[in-house]
Design a protein around this motif. Structure first.
Motif, PDB file in Angstrom:
ATOM      1  N   UNK A  81     -10.289  75.509   2.198  1.00 47.88           N
ATOM      2  CA  UNK A  81     -10.740  74.705   1.058  1.00 47.88           C
ATOM      3  C   UNK A  81     -12.035  75.285   0.490  1.00 47.88           C
ATOM      4  N   UNK A  82     -11.947  75.784  -0.755  1.00 45.30           N
ATOM      5  CA  UNK A  82     -13.162  76.245  -1.409  1.00 45.30           C
ATOM      6  C   UNK A  82     -14.114  75.083  -1.660  1.00 45.30           C
ATOM      7  N   UNK A  83     -13.581  73.943  -2.062  1.00 44.56           N
ATOM      8  CA  UNK A  83     -14.437  72.800  -2.368  1.00 44.56           C
ATOM      9  C   UNK A  83     -15.236  72.368  -1.146  1.00 44.56           C
ATOM     10  N   UNK A  84     -14.596  72.338   0.011  1.00 41.80           N
ATOM     11  CA  UNK A  84     -15.306  71.956   1.236  1.00 41.80           C
ATOM     12  C   UNK A  84     -16.348  72.994   1.606  1.00 41.80           C
ATOM     13  N   UNK A  85     -15.993  74.276   1.489  1.00 40.46           N
ATOM     14  CA  UNK A  85     -16.912  75.322   1.921  1.00 40.46           C
ATOM     15  C   UNK A  85     -18.121  75.420   0.999  1.00 40.46           C
ATOM     16  N   UNK A  86     -17.914  75.387  -0.307  1.00 39.80           N
ATOM     17  CA  UNK A  86     -19.059  75.492  -1.214  1.00 39.80           C
ATOM     18  C   UNK A  86     -19.952  74.272  -1.076  1.00 39.80           C
TER      19      UNK A  86
ATOM     20  N   UNK B 264     -22.032  69.968  14.271  1.00 36.91           N
ATOM     21  CA  UNK B 264     -23.180  70.148  13.382  1.00 36.91           C
ATOM     22  C   UNK B 264     -24.411  69.441  13.945  1.00 36.91           C
ATOM     23  N   UNK B 265     -25.527  70.164  13.969  1.00 34.40           N
ATOM     24  CA  UNK B 265     -26.764  69.601  14.484  1.00 34.40           C
ATOM     25  C   UNK B 265     -27.009  69.832  15.954  1.00 34.40           C
ATOM     26  N   UNK B 266     -26.020  70.376  16.664  1.00 28.43           N
ATOM     27  CA  UNK B 266     -26.227  70.713  18.077  1.00 28.43           C
ATOM     28  C   UNK B 266     -27.129  71.939  18.199  1.00 28.43           C
ATOM     29  N   UNK B 267     -27.495  72.248  19.412  1.00 26.55           N
ATOM     30  CA  UNK B 267     -28.368  73.386  19.679  1.00 26.55           C
ATOM     31  C   UNK B 267     -27.783  74.217  20.814  1.00 26.55           C
ATOM     32  N   UNK B 268     -27.821  75.519  20.645  1.00 29.64           N
ATOM     33  CA  UNK B 268     -27.431  76.470  21.689  1.00 29.64           C
ATOM     34  C   UNK B 268     -28.695  77.199  22.125  1.00 29.64           C
ATOM     35  N   UNK B 269     -28.996  77.159  23.405  1.00 25.75           N
ATOM     36  CA  UNK B 269     -30.223  77.760  23.912  1.00 25.75           C
ATOM     37  C   UNK B 269     -29.902  78.842  24.933  1.00 25.75           C
ATOM     38  N   UNK B 270     -30.706  79.889  24.932  1.00 24.73           N
ATOM     39  CA  UNK B 270     -30.642  80.920  25.969  1.00 24.73           C
ATOM     40  C   UNK B 270     -32.050  81.467  26.132  1.00 24.73           C
ATOM     41  N   UNK B 271     -32.462  81.657  27.382  1.00 23.27           N
ATOM     42  CA  UNK B 271     -33.835  82.060  27.622  1.00 23.27           C
ATOM     43  C   UNK B 271     -34.791  81.071  26.981  1.00 23.27           C
ATOM     44  N   UNK B 272     -35.746  81.599  26.220  1.00 26.81           N
ATOM     45  CA  UNK B 272     -36.712  80.750  25.513  1.00 26.81           C
ATOM     46  C   UNK B 272     -36.358  80.591  24.045  1.00 26.81           C
ATOM     47  N   UNK B 273     -35.101  80.878  23.683  1.00 21.89           N
ATOM     48  CA  UNK B 273     -34.659  80.874  22.289  1.00 21.89           C
ATOM     49  C   UNK B 273     -33.707  79.704  22.040  1.00 21.89           C
ATOM     50  N   UNK B 274     -33.921  79.005  20.928  1.00 18.65           N
ATOM     51  CA  UNK B 274     -33.037  77.921  20.499  1.00 18.65           C
ATOM     52  C   UNK B 274     -32.372  78.299  19.185  1.00 18.65           C
ATOM     53  N   UNK B 275     -31.071  78.019  19.092  1.00 17.18           N
ATOM     54  CA  UNK B 275     -30.300  78.246  17.880  1.00 17.18           C
ATOM     55  C   UNK B 275     -29.693  76.927  17.425  1.00 17.18           C
ATOM     56  N   UNK B 276     -29.902  76.565  16.178  1.00 13.18           N
ATOM     57  CA  UNK B 276     -29.313  75.353  15.616  1.00 13.18           C
ATOM     58  C   UNK B 276     -27.903  75.647  15.121  1.00 13.18           C
ATOM     59  N   UNK B 277     -26.980  74.715  15.365  1.00 14.46           N
ATOM     60  CA  UNK B 277     -25.589  74.864  14.945  1.00 14.46           C
ATOM     61  C   UNK B 277     -25.403  74.221  13.571  1.00 14.46           C
ATOM     62  N   UNK B 278     -24.783  74.975  12.666  1.00 14.38           N
ATOM     63  CA  UNK B 278     -24.459  74.494  11.325  1.00 14.38           C
ATOM     64  C   UNK B 278     -22.937  74.538  11.181  1.00 14.38           C
ATOM     65  N   UNK B 279     -22.315  73.392  11.034  1.00 18.04           N
ATOM     66  CA  UNK B 279     -20.864  73.327  10.851  1.00 18.04           C
ATOM     67  C   UNK B 279     -20.565  73.522   9.366  1.00 18.04           C
ATOM     68  N   UNK B 280     -19.787  74.559   9.046  1.00 16.54           N
ATOM     69  CA  UNK B 280     -19.447  74.883   7.658  1.00 16.54           C
ATOM     70  C   UNK B 280     -17.925  74.844   7.509  1.00 16.54           C
ATOM     71  N   UNK B 281     -17.430  73.755   6.980  1.00 17.26           N
ATOM     72  CA  UNK B 281     -15.986  73.550   6.877  1.00 17.26           C
ATOM     73  C   UNK B 281     -15.419  74.255   5.638  1.00 17.26           C
ATOM     74  N   UNK B 282     -14.191  74.734   5.758  1.00 15.02           N
ATOM     75  CA  UNK B 282     -13.512  75.305   4.601  1.00 15.02           C
ATOM     76  C   UNK B 282     -12.852  76.641   4.870  1.00 15.02           C
ATOM     77  N   UNK B 283     -13.535  77.578   5.544  1.00  8.59           N
ATOM     78  CA  UNK B 283     -12.904  78.846   5.910  1.00  8.59           C
ATOM     79  C   UNK B 283     -11.963  78.614   7.088  1.00  8.59           C
ATOM     80  N   UNK B 284     -12.455  77.939   8.114  1.00 10.85           N
ATOM     81  CA  UNK B 284     -11.618  77.333   9.154  1.00 10.85           C
ATOM     82  C   UNK B 284     -12.192  75.942   9.420  1.00 10.85           C
TER      83      UNK B 284
ATOM     84  N   UNK C 254     -16.917  82.558   2.073  1.00 10.13           N
ATOM     85  CA  UNK C 254     -15.776  83.208   2.693  1.00 10.13           C
ATOM     86  C   UNK C 254     -14.463  82.883   1.996  1.00 10.13           C
ATOM     87  N   UNK C 255     -13.416  83.575   2.426  1.00 16.06           N
ATOM     88  CA  UNK C 255     -12.094  83.410   1.830  1.00 16.06           C
ATOM     89  C   UNK C 255     -11.577  81.987   2.018  1.00 16.06           C
ATOM     90  N   UNK C 256     -10.960  81.453   0.961  1.00 18.71           N
ATOM     91  CA  UNK C 256     -10.418  80.087   1.027  1.00 18.71           C
ATOM     92  C   UNK C 256      -9.061  79.995   0.337  1.00 18.71           C
TER      93      UNK C 256
END
Length: 220
Positions: A173-178, A116-136, A165-167
């Protein structure tokens, strides 16, 4: 016609042109998995989100983007999102990216394990990573903050129109995901944020926000 996000298995990709990024959405397999190809308009470099199935069609999508494929991001470890991953990586030599907690379960070695909070970059584009626990354990979403407009989220199977997503399987864990979807998505991104899920149609944060209490009450 403009972009709608409505695609069907076996049908054509839908294309969204942003000032600095082109998004192509393709539906594959009987499970209506969404595959997203992101193309940097400044450099031509490309990134794929979820090599779910039908590698030949994915490679046609890459060719339509006009550039080489340098990165494949897997949003989570479930089998229906990785069936074409070995083939696509073998054909392109693309680096592989996945959430740290799901990386070992993927059918190919993961070159970059993200948190969570990392960045994936390609070309001139940056994507922020959001870790969402619960589905996996290692499910991730990607956020593109368009300097010329709204934010675009690629949410995998953690957030859909109508709910999270399905939990209901062991280890989920629905509680973690929500909790993560609430704190890391709805509390962070504006209502005009557009999100692209792992299956089916897109939606916006604004369209879904009023239903959060309903989701919590029903428990799914």
């Amino acid at each position: 016609m403009g972009y709608t996000g409505k695609v069907r298995p076996g049908g054509p990709a839908d294309v969204r042109e942003l000032p600095r990024l082109t998004i192509r959405k393709l539906s594959v397999s009987e499970m209506h998995n969404n595959v997203y190809l992101l193309s940097c308009r400044a450099t031509g470099e490309q990134l794929l989100v979820d090599a779910a199935d039908e590698p030949d069609r994915i490679m046609q999508l890459v060719a339509a983007g006009g550039g080489s494929l340098g990165t494949v991001v897997t949003t989570h470890q479930h089998w229906d999102h990785v069936r074409a991953l070995p083939d696509v990586v073998a054909r392109t030599g693309a680096r592989t990216v996945a959430g740290r907690e799901d990386a070992a379960a993927l059918p190919v070695p993961v070159d970059v394990e993200v948190d969570h909070g990392d960045r994936v970059s390609f070309g001139a584009v940056d994507l922020d990573v959001i870790h969402l626990r619960g589905h996996t354990p290692g499910s991730i979403a990607l956020a593109y903050r368009d300097p010329d407009g709204s934010t675009h989220l690629f949410t995998g199977d953690s957030l859909f129109p109508g709910g999270v997503g399905a939990t209901h399987y062991p280890g989920q864990s629905f509680e973690a995901l929500i909790a993560d979807v609430s704190a890391r998505v709805f509390d962070v991104y504006d209502d005009d944020t557009w999100f692209y899920p792992g299956h089916g149609d897109d939606s916006t944060i604004g369209a879904e926000r009023p239903h959060l209490p309903e989701w919590r009450d029903r428990g799914w």
